[in-house]
Motif scaffolding. Structure first.
Motif, PDB file in Angstrom:
ATOM      1  N   THR A 145      -2.641   3.620   5.644  1.00 44.16           N
ATOM      2  CA  THR A 145      -1.396   3.192   4.920  1.00 44.16           C
ATOM      3  C   THR A 145      -0.287   3.399   5.816  1.00 44.16           C
ATOM      4  O   THR A 145       0.439   2.530   5.848  1.00 44.16           O
ATOM      5  CB  THR A 145      -1.295   3.865   3.364  1.00 44.16           C
ATOM      6  OG1 THR A 145      -2.392   3.686   2.765  1.00 44.16           O
ATOM      7  CG2 THR A 145       0.013   3.632   2.871  1.00 44.16           C
ATOM      8  N   MET A 146      -0.142   4.677   6.362  1.00 40.26           N
ATOM      9  CA  MET A 146       0.942   4.956   7.227  1.00 40.26           C
ATOM     10  C   MET A 146       0.949   4.209   8.480  1.00 40.26           C
ATOM     11  O   MET A 146       1.985   3.474   8.683  1.00 40.26           O
ATOM     12  CB  MET A 146       0.913   6.423   7.617  1.00 40.26           C
ATOM     13  CG  MET A 146       1.304   7.360   6.570  1.00 40.26           C
ATOM     14  SD  MET A 146       2.997   6.949   5.787  1.00 40.26           S
ATOM     15  CE  MET A 146       4.197   7.225   7.334  1.00 40.26           C
ATOM     16  N   ARG A 147      -0.012   3.927   8.852  1.00 43.92           N
ATOM     17  CA  ARG A 147      -0.246   3.065  10.299  1.00 43.92           C
ATOM     18  C   ARG A 147       0.457   1.432   9.795  1.00 43.92           C
ATOM     19  O   ARG A 147       1.101   0.644  10.633  1.00 43.92           O
ATOM     20  CB  ARG A 147      -1.705   2.746  10.662  1.00 43.92           C
ATOM     21  CG  ARG A 147      -1.597   2.147  12.064  1.00 43.92           C
ATOM     22  CD  ARG A 147      -2.854   2.154  12.999  1.00 43.92           C
ATOM     23  NE  ARG A 147      -2.756   1.458  14.038  1.00 43.92           N
ATOM     24  CZ  ARG A 147      -2.345   1.888  15.472  1.00 43.92           C
ATOM     25  NH1 ARG A 147      -1.927   3.149  15.173  1.00 43.92           N
ATOM     26  NH2 ARG A 147      -2.352   1.392  16.342  1.00 43.92           N
ATOM     27  N   GLY A 148      -0.158   1.163   8.735  1.00 40.53           N
ATOM     28  CA  GLY A 148       0.160  -0.167   8.368  1.00 40.53           C
ATOM     29  C   GLY A 148       1.693  -0.323   7.978  1.00 40.53           C
ATOM     30  O   GLY A 148       2.380  -1.248   8.052  1.00 40.53           O
ATOM     31  N   GLN A 149       2.159   0.749   7.320  1.00 41.09           N
ATOM     32  CA  GLN A 149       3.686   0.784   7.031  1.00 41.09           C
ATOM     33  C   GLN A 149       4.594   0.591   8.382  1.00 41.09           C
ATOM     34  O   GLN A 149       5.561  -0.137   8.559  1.00 41.09           O
ATOM     35  CB  GLN A 149       3.946   1.824   6.236  1.00 41.09           C
ATOM     36  CG  GLN A 149       5.453   2.176   6.103  1.00 41.09           C
ATOM     37  CD  GLN A 149       5.971   1.083   5.376  1.00 41.09           C
ATOM     38  OE1 GLN A 149       5.632   0.779   4.177  1.00 41.09           O
ATOM     39  NE2 GLN A 149       6.822   0.253   5.826  1.00 41.09           N
ATOM     40  N   LEU A 150       4.007   1.467   9.533  1.00 42.02           N
ATOM     41  CA  LEU A 150       4.850   1.500  10.782  1.00 42.02           C
ATOM     42  C   LEU A 150       4.527   0.190  11.285  1.00 42.02           C
ATOM     43  O   LEU A 150       5.843  -0.230  12.087  1.00 42.02           O
ATOM     44  CB  LEU A 150       4.362   2.786  11.450  1.00 42.02           C
ATOM     45  CG  LEU A 150       4.775   4.145  10.815  1.00 42.02           C
ATOM     46  CD1 LEU A 150       4.158   5.196  11.674  1.00 42.02           C
ATOM     47  CD2 LEU A 150       6.246   4.355  10.587  1.00 42.02           C
ATOM     48  N   ALA A 174       0.834  -1.112   0.157  1.00 44.35           N
ATOM     49  CA  ALA A 174       0.091   0.082  -0.012  1.00 44.35           C
ATOM     50  C   ALA A 174       0.614   1.099  -0.082  1.00 44.35           C
ATOM     51  O   ALA A 174       0.568   2.378  -0.866  1.00 44.35           O
ATOM     52  CB  ALA A 174      -0.816  -0.265   1.266  1.00 44.35           C
ATOM     53  N   TYR A 175       1.967   1.315   0.931  1.00 46.87           N
ATOM     54  CA  TYR A 175       2.859   2.454   0.899  1.00 46.87           C
ATOM     55  C   TYR A 175       3.669   2.522  -0.684  1.00 46.87           C
ATOM     56  O   TYR A 175       3.661   3.641  -0.994  1.00 46.87           O
ATOM     57  CB  TYR A 175       3.791   2.303   1.883  1.00 46.87           C
ATOM     58  CG  TYR A 175       4.781   3.410   2.226  1.00 46.87           C
ATOM     59  CD1 TYR A 175       4.490   4.352   3.285  1.00 46.87           C
ATOM     60  CD2 TYR A 175       5.758   3.308   1.594  1.00 46.87           C
ATOM     61  CE1 TYR A 175       5.272   5.415   3.680  1.00 46.87           C
ATOM     62  CE2 TYR A 175       6.766   4.559   1.682  1.00 46.87           C
ATOM     63  CZ  TYR A 175       6.484   5.525   2.949  1.00 46.87           C
ATOM     64  OH  TYR A 175       7.532   6.421   3.019  1.00 46.87           O
ATOM     65  N   ALA A 176       4.209   1.598  -1.025  1.00 41.15           N
ATOM     66  CA  ALA A 176       4.917   1.512  -2.359  1.00 41.15           C
ATOM     67  C   ALA A 176       3.888   1.934  -3.285  1.00 41.15           C
ATOM     68  O   ALA A 176       4.221   2.641  -4.079  1.00 41.15           O
ATOM     69  CB  ALA A 176       5.451   0.365  -2.463  1.00 41.15           C
ATOM     70  N   GLY A 177       2.660   1.402  -3.363  1.00 42.58           N
ATOM     71  CA  GLY A 177       1.713   1.895  -4.249  1.00 42.58           C
ATOM     72  C   GLY A 177       1.568   3.516  -4.163  1.00 42.58           C
ATOM     73  O   GLY A 177       1.432   4.014  -5.390  1.00 42.58           O
TER      74      GLY A 177
END
Length: 283
Positions: A189-194, A131-134
């Motif tokens: 997206t940010m929460r999932g990335q962290l 998600a972050y990369a996208g």
């Protein structure tokens, strides 16, 4: 740090230009005579010999033929291509889309035993969630006005990142605390990335350091994102291009910068606390 990450490129280009000028002089030709024989303007010869102009394969072969050393053409063409490959504009890399550039790095990642990454802007690619990369790649495709093949590019990046779990690799990644707080994508997206970053930190092959916003003394200012592949090359990312550094002196500077940045970074529990704090930061 060096005055510019492209200095090694300029030096390599200058060395090739000097070699071509020496061939012309050895052949007892003036710049004007070579230009007339080649069928181009004398200013082109001047720019080639000063290192201001990238020289094409055809230019090199014509130059060698006129100077009577056609047998050197293949070697000099190879040198010219190496110089050209040191500085690759993103627009050139991505002209057909983003997927190819992601996949092209996979062999380098696979053969690298010790990778050191410093990022001052976004989450290092090794750790990015789909998600972050996208979100990031979509912004890149839009800004650079290249074909949007983001879904395929994300798949290629995710496949490339299997090196985190396979083979005998070690990764040490440093990031500025701001990387944890820059919004890429939406809140989820940010929460999932962290959360993903916290999970990656548990891998035995991975060490993650965070450079805090506030430190007592900062020996190295936030610089451009760079990656050290073992001890023989570095990739430096600027707005316009990826620059490959191979000169030992410059590699030493990047290695030294990495060590000094590591010296002011927090690891382990303190790094985790910083990441958790960023997850709970107010909107």
């Amino acid at each position: 740090m060096t005055d510019s990450p492209s200095s090694s490129v300029r030096r390599a280009r200058k060395e090739l230009a000097t070699r071509l000028r020496e061939l012309r002089k050895d052949a007892e030709l003036t710049a004007r005579a070579l230009s007339v024989a080649a069928g181009w303007h004398e200013s082109k010869t001047s720019r080639i010999e000063s290192g201001e102009r990238l020289v094409s394969d055809t230019d090199v072969r014509i130059w060698c033929r006129i100077c009577g050393v056609s047998e050197l053409a293949d070697d000099l063409v190879a040198v010219s291509r190496d110089v050209d490959a040191m500085y690759v504009e993103w627009q050139r890399q991505h002209h057909g889309g983003l997927r190819r550039a992601q996949a092209a790095r996979a062999p380098l990642y696979e053969r690298t035993r010790h990778m050191r990454v410093y990022s001052s802007t976004v989450m290092p690619g090794l750790f990015q969630t789909p998600a972050y990369a996208g979100s990031l790649l979509s912004a890149i495709a839009s800004f650079r006005r290249v074909p949007n093949d983001v879904e395929a590019a994300v798949e290629a990046r995710t496949a490339r990142n299997r090196v985190l779990h396979e083979g005998d690799h070690r990764f040490c990644v440093l990031m500025e605390e701001s990387v944890l707080r820059y919004r890429i994508g939406d809140r989820e997206t940010m929460r999932g990335q962290l959360e993903h970053l916290l999970g990656v930190m548990s891998l035995p092959s991975v060490a993650v350091g965070v450079v805090p916003f506030v430190t007592e003394e900062r020996p190295v200012w936030p610089v451009e994102t760079f990656t050290l592949f073992d001890t023989d090359r570095a990739h430096v990312e600027t707005l316009s291009a990826q620059i490959t550094v191979t000169a030992p002196g410059e590699l030493g500077l990047y290695a030294r910068a990495f060590e000094e940045l590591a010296g002011i970074s927090v690891f382990g529990a303190r790094a985790r606390a910083t990441i958790v704090s960023a997850m709970g930061a107010p909107e």
